[in-house]
Structures are given as C-alpha cells and as structure tokens.
Write an enzyme that holds these catalytic residues in place. Structure first.
Site, short mmCIF file in Angstrom:
data_model
loop_
_atom_site.label_atom_id
_atom_site.label_comp_id
_atom_site.label_asym_id
_atom_site.label_seq_id
_atom_site.Cartn_x
_atom_site.Cartn_y
_atom_site.Cartn_z
N LYS A 53 0.85 -1.19 0.00
CA LYS A 53 0.00 0.00 0.00
C LYS A 53 0.88 1.23 0.00
O LYS A 53 2.02 1.19 0.49
CB LYS A 53 -0.87 0.03 1.27
CG LYS A 53 -2.09 0.91 1.13
CD LYS A 53 -3.17 0.18 0.37
CE LYS A 53 -4.50 0.85 0.44
NZ LYS A 53 -5.56 -0.12 0.09
N1 GLU Z 1 -7.06 0.19 -3.14
C1 GLU Z 1 -7.87 -0.97 -3.39
C2 GLU Z 1 -7.99 -1.82 -2.13
O1 GLU Z 1 -7.85 -1.35 -1.04
C3 GLU Z 1 -7.46 -1.74 -4.61
C4 GLU Z 1 -6.08 -2.28 -4.63
C5 GLU Z 1 -5.67 -2.84 -6.00
O2 GLU Z 1 -6.49 -2.93 -6.90
O3 GLU Z 1 -4.50 -3.20 -6.11
O4 GLU Z 1 -8.32 -2.98 -2.21
#
Ligand code: GLU
Length: 451
Positions: free
Chosen positions: A114
């Site tokens: 993240k």
């Molecule tokens: N930000 C989204 C989540 O928290 C998507 C992450 C992604 O598609 O890699 O799942």
C-alpha cells in the site's frame, strides 16, 4: 447527556495485529509459532520519501510519501496509493497487511502492499496533483514494477493518477512493455471498463451470496432490504446504485460533508446528480440531514461503511441498529467494536472479503497487460462474481468449522500461549483472516527460508 467516551487503541497497525492474533490459533502455525508469525505479519519493506513539489503559486511545498510492501510470500506486492491528510506509515502498514490477506482470500497471485502521500487532495490543483504523482513515482524508483509491486487507486486517486504513474515509470524504463506496472488505468491505456465499479460490484456479490447461504432473520435477499451507506466516493456511490437496482431501499447516504436520510428510500442517481452539482449529497429534496456518524446509527437492515477507517468503535457499536455490516472501506471497525457487535448478534462481512472486488479486477487488468490482450467485459463480470461467491462460501464454511471446534482450539491455545489474551468466539473477520494467514503460511513453508 453524553456518556464518557470509551478509550481504546486506535492505531491501525496494532488493530491489524489483534485481528491476526485472533486468527493465528486456527492456522497450524503453533509449531515454531513466534518466528513464523512474525515473518507473516511484519512488513517486508517500508519506503518513506520526501517530495518537493512546485505549487501553482510558485513556492515549493514538501510532502511525505510512503510505500509499504507487506508480503511477497505469494507473489509481487499489490495495493493502492491514497492521497489523504491523515496518511502515515502506521496506517499504510496496516493497509498493506490487509492487502496480503485480501489477495490471498480471492486467490490472486499477489502479496500485499500500500502507498500513501500525506496531502489534502481538496487543496491541490490538477497540475499540482500531477507533479506530486510524478515525483512520488520517480522517488519510488524500482521499488515498484510489473513483477515487484503494482500500485492501483485508493482514496482520492483515480484512473488519471494511474495514467501519470504509468507514464512516469515508462519514461524511466524505455524499451519495456510497462503497462502492468499499475492497475486501474484509463481504458485508453490498457484499463478495464469494470475496474472503477469493481470494489462495489464485489461487495454486492459477497452480500448477495452471504444472504443466500447464511441468511438474516426476515431477509433472504436484497429485495426490500433497507441499506445505509457511509461514503459517496467510488465504492459508496457505485454500491448505492447496485443495491438500488437489486431492489434494496437506500435509506441513508453520506459524504465527507454530511449525510441524508429518507425512510422511504433515496434514488442514488438523483443523489449523484445533486452531489455533482453542489459537491455534496446534503440538501437533496425530500431528505433529512444527518452527520456521517449519525448515519451509522440509523434504523436499517444493512450498514455499508464505504468511507474511511475507524468509524465503528467502542463508542458507537452499542447503538448500531443494522443486522449486517458490509465493510467496503478498509479498517472501519475496531476489535472492541467487533466484540460488541458480535455480542449483540450483529454480523459483519469484513473488509478483506467485502472490498476485494477491486483487486480481483486489478488482477484481470494486470494479466491482460502482461498478455498484451484485451479481456471481454462480460468475462470480467462473470469471473469477478465467481471469485467473490467462492471466497464468501469458503469464509462462511470456515467460520462454521472454527465455531464447532472452538473449545478445543481455545484449550490448545491457552496451553501453548498462556500469556496470550483470551480467544473470542470466531467471527467472519477471524475466519477470513485465518483462511488467508494459513494459505500464506503454507506458501511460506513450501518456499522455505532462504538461504
Ligand atoms: N485500493 C484498493 C484496495 O484497497 C485496490 C487495490 C488494488 O487494486 O491493487 O483494495
């Protein structure tokens, strides 16, 4: 008169650890437990960068950016990048951890990661956002890449942000096919039409399947269900439309400025047009105004937190009236709130299952970019539904098995870890985390510890 606020630990990474510790006893990691558990829980890499960005007024402003790679046990890192005033390293560590469990639950071949940039996106012009995004991408350098760590959108980032990341990375890596470095891109750059709505669509499929297999008293389907949704960004807005189309009544909606309530049902299309015109859902004809916090406590069947973390806490869990909570946001509920809700018989479909649709479609986008192909929209929808239904079945079945064998797990846990806190009866979050942690543990054990 307001009651004294209850003090509880609101550190997101420690919250992720409590969730992990509750699931661990069910995951066959008791032999060699401490080392293996630490390996699975600790982030592999934490990158913090300082980003000078020239503002439209000509001054240079400094921002801090973070990218945490939690685990590559099952594959390269995957997870969004958020632009938020509260973004910080502990938050990003927790979110990266949840990405690992999420990717494992829906069986996409990624680990968890993240990113976040601490900034107020409402105060940035488009040009400032572009310069910030490009500088962040350059600062991350080769810590991101199509086979190392693949970003995607999250809070206040979107397909345009992903296009800038792709372009910047591509300028730094000429001569390579770089599309799979990032997902959630625009259609013109190898994106998928269904990606923007995928988080909500996945949550919809999970809710639908959960009602079919587990049911709620007096509620066998979404038809006629009264739903309150906190958050009217990408996830909340799409969820409102999907649940409305399935015959549910959207009784309350909110955005960061405030909320609206109408017991006879809100038309999400109208609410969306009102938001586009006035920048908030507040003031929609025929609705009563309430705050985003009050929204959580309205009389409804299903509550969908789809905004930000730490919304359902020890301070309001007693007042929630919904029978079922579906977490489209990441980390909206604290462990103490989980216990209060469970004690009151309120069920909760956890974030790592309920909002995993986004990363599933991200995986399809990544795969089509690797293959230099364009997947068909209908195939994306069908495969998303199958994966979300399957993951829901796995979690519900696993919880039932864990509850059946609870006494023996508890006794064994107390013998092995006498100083550990008492094990609560497993809920769906603990079951989902246990499924994921166990799969990661198996992958780790099969790979072995190098060298
Ligand atoms: N930000 C989204 C989540 O928290 C998507 C992450 C992604 O598609 O890699 O799942």
């Amino acid at each position: 008169m307001n009651a004294e606020p209850v003090l509880e630990d609101l550190d997101l990474h420690r919250m992720a650890k409590v969730q992990f510790d509750r699931a661990a006893p069910y995951t066959e990691v008791v032999d060699g437990w401490r080392g293996m558990a630490q390996w699975l829980f600790e982030p592999e890499r934490i990158v913090e960068v300082v980003l000078p960005v020239r503002s439209d007024d000509g001054y240079v402003h400094i921002y801090r950016g973070y990218r945490v790679l939690h685990s590559t046990v099952r594959g390269p890192g995957k997870g969004g990048i958020r632009f938020h005033p509260e973004a910080g390293v502990e938050e990003v560590k927790a979110l990266a951890t949840w990405m690992t469990w999420k990717c494992t639950l829906v069986d996409v071949p990624f680990g968890g990661a993240k990113g976040g940039v601490r900034c107020d996106p409402h105060l940035l012009s488009q040009g400032e956002k572009e310069r910030l995004t490009r500088r962040f991408t350059a600062a991350l350098g080769d810590t991101i890449g199509p086979h190392t760590d693949i970003p995607a959108p999250d809070l206040y980032t979107d397909a345009q942000t992903m296009a800038w990341i792709y372009d910047t990375y591509s300028m730094m890596h000429p001569g390579s096919a770089n599309l799979p470095v990032v997902t959630g891109k625009p259609m013109a750059l190898g994106g998928l039409a269904g990606r923007a709505a995928a988080t909500a669509q996945g949550g919809f499929y999970v809710t639908q399947r959960y009602l079919e297999i587990a049911g709620l008293p007096g509620l066998g389907s979404l038809d006629g269900a009264r739903i309150a949704i906190q958050g009217f960004g990408n996830a909340g807005r799409n969820a409102a439309s999907l649940f409305h189309e399935a015959g549910a009544l959207i009784v309350a909606l909110s955005d960061s400025k405030g909320g609206i309530f109408d017991a006879s049902g809100i038309d999400p299309g109208q609410a969306g047009r009102h938001k586009d015109a006035t920048d908030s859902v507040i003031g929609l004809d025929g609705t009563e105004q309430l705050s985003p916090k009050e929204l959580l406590e309205v009389d409804c069947d299903i509550l969908v937190p789809a905004a930000i973390e730490l919304q359902i806490t020890a301070n309001n869990a007693e007042r929630i009236q919904a029978q079922l909570i579906v977490e489209l946001a990441n980390g909206p509920t604290t462990p103490r709130a989980d216990d209060i809700l469970a004690g009151r018989g309120i069920r909760l479909i956890p974030d790592i299952l309920a909002n995993a649709g986004g990363v599933v479609v991200s995986y399809f986008e990544w795969a089509q970019n690797i293959e230099n192909q364009q997947w068909d929209d209908a195939a994306v929808g069908t495969q998303l539904r199958q994966r979300m239904h399957h993951a829901t079945e796995v979690v519900v079945t696993r919880r039932a098995a864990m509850v059946d064998a609870f006494d023996s797990y508890r006794d064994r846990w107390q013998e092995t870890m006498p100083e550990a806190p008492e094990l609560p009866v497993p809920d769906l979050r603990t079951a989902a985390t246990a499924v994921a942690v166990q799969a990661c543990r198996e992958a780790a054990a099969q790979r072995g510890v190098w060298p």
